[in-house]
Design an enzyme around this catalytic site. Structure first.
Site, PDB file in Angstrom:
ATOM      1  N   TYR A 163      33.653  46.956  39.899  1.00  0.00           N
ATOM      2  CA  TYR A 163      34.913  47.001  40.635  1.00  0.00           C
ATOM      3  C   TYR A 163      36.027  46.239  39.919  1.00  0.00           C
ATOM      4  O   TYR A 163      37.128  46.773  39.716  1.00  0.00           O
ATOM      5  CB  TYR A 163      34.707  46.430  42.041  1.00  0.00           C
ATOM      6  CG  TYR A 163      35.912  46.592  42.931  1.00  0.00           C
ATOM      7  CD1 TYR A 163      36.187  47.827  43.531  1.00  0.00           C
ATOM      8  CD2 TYR A 163      36.791  45.535  43.163  1.00  0.00           C
ATOM      9  CE1 TYR A 163      37.297  47.986  44.344  1.00  0.00           C
ATOM     10  CE2 TYR A 163      37.899  45.693  43.975  1.00  0.00           C
ATOM     11  CZ  TYR A 163      38.150  46.917  44.563  1.00  0.00           C
ATOM     12  OH  TYR A 163      39.268  47.085  45.359  1.00  0.00           O
ATOM     13  N   LYS A 172      39.671  47.736  38.176  1.00  0.00           N
ATOM     14  CA  LYS A 172      41.014  47.337  38.588  1.00  0.00           C
ATOM     15  C   LYS A 172      41.826  46.771  37.422  1.00  0.00           C
ATOM     16  O   LYS A 172      43.050  46.930  37.371  1.00  0.00           O
ATOM     17  CB  LYS A 172      40.930  46.352  39.745  1.00  0.00           C
ATOM     18  CG  LYS A 172      40.307  46.961  41.001  1.00  0.00           C
ATOM     19  CD  LYS A 172      41.000  48.265  41.382  1.00  0.00           C
ATOM     20  CE  LYS A 172      40.407  48.955  42.567  1.00  0.00           C
ATOM     21  NZ  LYS A 172      41.114  50.225  42.899  1.00  0.00           N
ATOM     22  N   ILE A 180      44.737  52.979  53.092  1.00  0.00           N
ATOM     23  CA  ILE A 180      45.976  52.812  52.333  1.00  0.00           C
ATOM     24  C   ILE A 180      46.514  54.159  51.852  1.00  0.00           C
ATOM     25  O   ILE A 180      47.723  54.407  51.894  1.00  0.00           O
ATOM     26  CB  ILE A 180      45.742  51.875  51.133  1.00  0.00           C
ATOM     27  CG1 ILE A 180      45.287  50.496  51.601  1.00  0.00           C
ATOM     28  CG2 ILE A 180      46.999  51.752  50.285  1.00  0.00           C
ATOM     29  CD1 ILE A 180      44.701  49.646  50.498  1.00  0.00           C
TER      30      ILE A 180
END
Length: 338
Positions: free
Chosen positions: A196, A200, A61
């Site tokens: 994780y 986020k 990305i």
């Protein structure tokens, strides 16, 4: 624990919706080929004169984001920890109209973060794209005692980088989040329990705090979910599931270019075009169509019709300000004097 259990129950209830949306995502190429569905056109803004930083831009990305912004004329600085891969990324991105340079940045080492920030200069746009994922249990970050490697790399080290950077007036910060934020437990921020999902959620809180002016007047923060993307971030999936997962992701997940859509829109769109929430802050963006209201909205963040960049539902802590204050305090304690 209650947060994780609640997420598990919610996901179980949403699984029929997710399954249907998975079928729809598989059918999207056919629907586009037959003209029943139009693929969203990528934004084309003039970014000449803008200086942009994209972290973690040697693949996936980040590389796609850097390439698209360079094509719009921005001067782009890409970062990565491997010099050979960084040089290859610069060569890939260099086909655009803008100037492209690379800087070594190892988010596993705070000395590298500080040294990189000192070399970088001022920016109009910062895309905090770098991230890693890993199967549990994750290791401790070498430079952040008591903090997991994933949370340290994905958030704390990039929070430090942002604090050290020179941001031009009106600068914009794009914070990469994920559907995983819906399962985060804000009470674990800055501990080995934060992983994780928590990293986020932290990115969403950071973007909103930036837009409120907590990191300086006039700055704008936008949190984005790139969607489920067929990229190297899944390299930690355990064997033998990894082989099945790789086959499924190639069929159903977005390409890296499609996954860059939310980041590129958030970085390049005029402020007036950014969707806003009821409190006036820029909305959390996702690449899939999602109903504006009602239960089950988060199911549409897993797989759905690719729509470029759309406002989505962000699941915030009940006391957002208190959670954010705990997060900043944990980061300050972990990194020491700035």
């Amino acid at each position: 624990m209650a947060t994780k259990l609640g997420h598990g129950l919610r996901t179980a209830l949403q699984s029929p919706i997710i399954a249907v949306l998975g079928v729809v995502s598989l059918a999207q190429p056919l629907l586009e080929a037959t003209g029943l569905l139009a693929a969203p056109a990528p934004p084309e803004e003039d970014l000449r004169g803008k200086r942009v930083l994209v972290t973690g831009a040697t693949a996936g990305i980040g590389l796609a984001t850097a390439a698209r912004l360079a094509r719009m004329g921005a001067e782009v600085v890409v970062t990565g920890r491997d010099e050979a891969r960084l040089a290859a990324a610069v060569q890939t991105v260099a086909g655009g109209r803008g100037r492209v340079t690379g800087e070594v940045l190892d988010l596993c080492a705070l000395a590298s973060v500080r040294a990189c920030a000192a070399r970088l200069g001022a920016f109009d746009v910062v895309v905090l794209n770098a991230g890693t994922n890993a199967n549990v249990p994750t290791a401790e970050h070498a430079d952040l005692p008591g903090c997991s490697l994933v949370f340290g790399v994905n958030f704390v080290a990039q929070w430090l980088l942002l604090k050290l950077l020179d941001l031009r007036p009106g600068a914009r910060v794009v914070c990469l989040s994920s559907v995983s934020h819906h399962s985060a437990d804000a009470a674990t921020f800055g501990t080995l329990g934060a992983d994780y999902a928590e990293s986020k959620l932290a990115m969403i809180l950071l973007a909103r705090a930036i837009s409120r002016g907590d990191f300086g007047a006039g700055l704008l923060g936008v949190a984005v979910n790139p969607g489920a993307v067929d990229s190297h971030i899944w390299r930690h999936v355990w064997f033998p599931a990894s082989a099945l997962f790789a086959g499924f992701s190639r069929l159903a997940f977005l390409s890296s270019d499609e996954g860059s859509a939310t980041s590129v829109f958030a970085a390049a769109a005029p402020a007036a075009r950014l969707p806003r929430t009821d409190d006036g802050l820029p909305a959390y963006l996702a690449p899939f169509w999602q109903p504006p209201r009602g239960p089950g909205r988060s199911a549409f963040e897993y797989l759905s019709v690719f729509a470029g960049a759309r406002p989505a539902f962000a699941r915030l802590p009940r006391d957002e300000r208190a959670a954010a204050d705990r997060l900043w305090a944990a980061c300050a304690r972990l990194v020491g004097a700035i």
